[in-house]
Design a protein around this motif. Structure first.
Motif, mmCIF file in Angstrom:
data_model
loop_
_atom_site.group_PDB
_atom_site.id
_atom_site.type_symbol
_atom_site.label_atom_id
_atom_site.label_comp_id
_atom_site.label_asym_id
_atom_site.label_seq_id
_atom_site.Cartn_x
_atom_site.Cartn_y
_atom_site.Cartn_z
ATOM 1 N N GLU A 142 4.069 -7.412 10.142
ATOM 2 C CA GLU A 142 4.366 -7.082 8.745
ATOM 3 C C GLU A 142 3.093 -6.700 7.993
ATOM 4 O O GLU A 142 3.097 -5.750 7.199
ATOM 5 C CB GLU A 142 5.055 -8.259 8.062
ATOM 6 C CG GLU A 142 6.507 -8.448 8.472
ATOM 7 C CD GLU A 142 7.155 -9.620 7.763
ATOM 8 O OE1 GLU A 142 8.394 -9.607 7.607
ATOM 9 O OE2 GLU A 142 6.434 -10.562 7.367
ATOM 10 N N ALA A 143 2.012 -7.423 8.223
ATOM 11 C CA ALA A 143 0.745 -7.099 7.550
ATOM 12 C C ALA A 143 0.261 -5.716 7.970
ATOM 13 O O ALA A 143 -0.227 -4.932 7.140
ATOM 14 C CB ALA A 143 -0.306 -8.165 7.880
ATOM 15 N N ASP A 193 2.525 -3.088 6.336
ATOM 16 C CA ASP A 193 2.258 -3.007 4.903
ATOM 17 C C ASP A 193 1.132 -2.008 4.632
ATOM 18 O O ASP A 193 1.225 -1.162 3.739
ATOM 19 C CB ASP A 193 1.888 -4.400 4.378
ATOM 20 C CG ASP A 193 1.671 -4.405 2.875
ATOM 21 O OD1 ASP A 193 2.654 -4.529 2.132
ATOM 22 O OD2 ASP A 193 0.494 -4.274 2.454
ATOM 23 N N ARG A 194 0.079 -2.074 5.440
ATOM 24 C CA ARG A 194 -1.051 -1.145 5.279
ATOM 25 C C ARG A 194 -0.634 0.282 5.659
ATOM 26 O O ARG A 194 -1.006 1.243 4.977
ATOM 27 C CB ARG A 194 -2.231 -1.596 6.138
ATOM 28 C CG ARG A 194 -2.823 -2.945 5.749
ATOM 29 C CD ARG A 194 -4.147 -3.189 6.445
ATOM 30 N NE ARG A 194 -4.011 -3.197 7.897
ATOM 31 C CZ ARG A 194 -3.722 -4.288 8.610
ATOM 32 N NH1 ARG A 194 -3.511 -5.460 7.995
ATOM 33 N NH2 ARG A 194 -3.637 -4.227 9.926
ATOM 34 N N ILE A 198 2.332 1.674 5.531
ATOM 35 C CA ILE A 198 3.229 2.254 4.526
ATOM 36 C C ILE A 198 2.440 2.716 3.303
ATOM 37 O O ILE A 198 2.721 3.773 2.725
ATOM 38 C CB ILE A 198 4.328 1.245 4.147
ATOM 39 C CG1 ILE A 198 5.306 1.082 5.323
ATOM 40 C CG2 ILE A 198 5.086 1.681 2.887
ATOM 41 C CD1 ILE A 198 6.289 -0.051 5.162
ATOM 42 N N ASP A 199 1.454 1.932 2.896
ATOM 43 C CA ASP A 199 0.604 2.355 1.771
ATOM 44 C C ASP A 199 -0.088 3.675 2.086
ATOM 45 O O ASP A 199 -0.121 4.596 1.255
ATOM 46 C CB ASP A 199 -0.446 1.270 1.477
ATOM 47 C CG ASP A 199 0.129 0.111 0.680
ATOM 48 O OD1 ASP A 199 1.230 0.275 0.107
ATOM 49 O OD2 ASP A 199 -0.497 -0.961 0.652
ATOM 50 N N THR A 241 12.910 -0.208 -1.212
ATOM 51 C CA THR A 241 11.730 -0.905 -1.701
ATOM 52 C C THR A 241 10.729 -1.062 -0.562
ATOM 53 O O THR A 241 11.065 -0.875 0.615
ATOM 54 C CB THR A 241 12.100 -2.302 -2.225
ATOM 55 O OG1 THR A 241 12.533 -3.119 -1.118
ATOM 56 C CG2 THR A 241 13.211 -2.218 -3.266
ATOM 57 N N LYS A 242 9.505 -1.428 -0.922
ATOM 58 C CA LYS A 242 8.497 -1.603 0.119
ATOM 59 C C LYS A 242 8.896 -2.716 1.082
ATOM 60 O O LYS A 242 8.727 -2.598 2.306
ATOM 61 C CB LYS A 242 7.135 -1.908 -0.499
ATOM 62 C CG LYS A 242 6.014 -1.926 0.532
ATOM 63 C CD LYS A 242 4.666 -2.149 -0.135
ATOM 64 C CE LYS A 242 3.538 -2.088 0.881
ATOM 65 N NZ LYS A 242 2.218 -2.341 0.290
ATOM 66 N N GLY A 243 9.445 -3.797 0.542
ATOM 67 C CA GLY A 243 9.899 -4.896 1.401
ATOM 68 C C GLY A 243 10.983 -4.441 2.363
ATOM 69 O O GLY A 243 11.000 -4.837 3.532
ATOM 70 N N ILE A 290 9.420 -2.295 5.157
ATOM 71 C CA ILE A 290 8.784 -3.133 6.188
ATOM 72 C C ILE A 290 9.846 -3.742 7.084
ATOM 73 O O ILE A 290 9.735 -3.714 8.318
ATOM 74 C CB ILE A 290 7.915 -4.218 5.532
ATOM 75 C CG1 ILE A 290 6.711 -3.587 4.819
ATOM 76 C CG2 ILE A 290 7.440 -5.230 6.582
ATOM 77 C CD1 ILE A 290 5.879 -4.576 4.021
#
Length: 361
Positions: A192-193, A196-197, A199-200, A225-227, A230
């Motif tokens: 997930e971490a 997260d990077r 997707i940004d 949403t971003k969540g 992910i």
């Protein structure tokens, strides 16, 4: 009748055991896992799409909610947020948005890339020494395919995909061990971490990959949403890596055990699409698919209480003689029938066509 689901004899003679269960106790209560085991095709198909049953583990009579003020463990949160677990209306919304990214055309466009990945993986296998085909090919191919789809090719992403794949294997059993859940938690958090990077970065420079398509997917102004992005990316990894790896492994074993089938496919390659369906049926993994009763239900005379767990024995279901003539025979000319390997109803696997492409190639 007392069946030990984890015994060596069960693993060795599962065809005979499932045949016995299907005949004498098709809806069998196992105190060992405290669940109803289903071995008939019709019963499993019913449970997959009947609204009286759900995938939501919160409906399990033994579900223990986290203490007030605490968060669910990462692997549980992953399952709770996954498109393969959530129920309507949220499921309908997510599926509508995801279907805009995972179109049949987008999946079909992956075939040349998948073929190139398979060729590369085959070229990397040593020719004159023993090799582990699972780690060397059956796991490597789907890992690279998913990495290519998400456009995260390279060491870090593929290593994290493989770590999650390995961590999820013990969770296919009805009641995983605490240490296996801990390992899955760590794998989920790491992936997930990383996502997260990614997707940004991808949001700043979109491409033609599946992740970019998910970022821009829109329905009447609604976006992910971003969540959710992910969670969907993790779901693609979990479904597209380990499940496909298992299917490929069992399929190769079946073909190795039936040289006459290999010869037929060499002579008649046009049979491959149908052969893939038969491989999915005949070589289906020996796992179980969970559902939970939302109300009291009577099934083949058995009283299933609200909240009880049901486990579809996928291998046994695909050996049901009421659906398949000579079910223990590997027949690549067999009509596909209603294959339940990818589910049924609203939770039918969105990536089913991608998995079939990988197996066919």
């Amino acid at each position: 009748m007392d069946i030990d689901l984890f015994s060596e004899s069960m693993q060795r003679d599962q065809d005979q055991v499932f045949d016995l269960m299907r005949t004498r106790a098709p809806v069998y209560w196992s105190e060992q896992v405290r669940a109803w085991i289903l071995t008939r095709h019709a019963d499993y198909a019913l449970v997959l799409h009947d609204p009286r049953f759900t995938r939501n583990q919160h409906k399990h009579e033994e579900y223990q909610a986290p203490p007030p003020g605490s968060s669910p463990r990462p692997i549980q949160r992953l399952l709770d947020d996954s498109i393969v677990q959530v129920e309507p209306p949220r499921h309908n919304r997510l599926r509508k948005l995801v279907s805009k990214a995972l179109t049949p055309r987008a999946i079909e466009a992956q075939r040349p890339a998948i073929q190139a990945i398979i060729d590369d993986c085959l070229a990397e296998i040593p020719r004159h020494e023993p090799v582990d085909l699972v780690s060397g090919l059956m796991a490597r191919v789907p890992i690279r395919v998913v990495a290519r789809m998400l456009e995260v090719t390279g060491g870090a992403g593929e290593a994290l995909f493989d770590r999650l794949r390995r961590a999820l294997i013990p969770l296919t059993f009805p009641r995983p061990r605490p240490e296996d859940l801990d390992a899955a938690d760590e794998a989920v958090l790491s992936l997930e971490a990383f996502l997260d990077r990614v997707i940004d970065e991808r949001g700043k420079q979109l491409g033609d990959d599946i992740l970019s398509r998910l970022i821009v997917a829109e329905d009447a102004g609604d976006v992910l949403t971003k969540g959710e992005l992910i969670a969907l990316a993790v779901a693609i990894v979990t479904a597209g890596v380990e499940n496909v790896s298992i299917l490929m492994t069992h399929g190769v074993v079946a073909l190795m055990q039936h040289p006459e089938v290999r010869e037929t496919l060499r002579e008649e390659p046009e049979l491959w699409p149908n052969a893939v369906w038969e491989l999915l049926r005949y070589a289906s993994a020996g796992g179980y698919v969970r559902r939970f009763a939302l109300q009291d239900v009577t099934l083949r005379g058995q009283q299933i209480r609200r909240g009880q767990m049901l486990l579809g024995a996928v291998h046994g279901v695909h050996r049901d003689p009421e659906v398949y003539v000579q079910p223990h025979r590997f027949d690549i000319r067999r009509p596909p029938g209603e294959n339940l390997m990818f589910g049924k109803g609203m939770h039918y696997c969105i990536g089913a066509s991608l998995a079939r492409n990988e197996l066919e190639l």
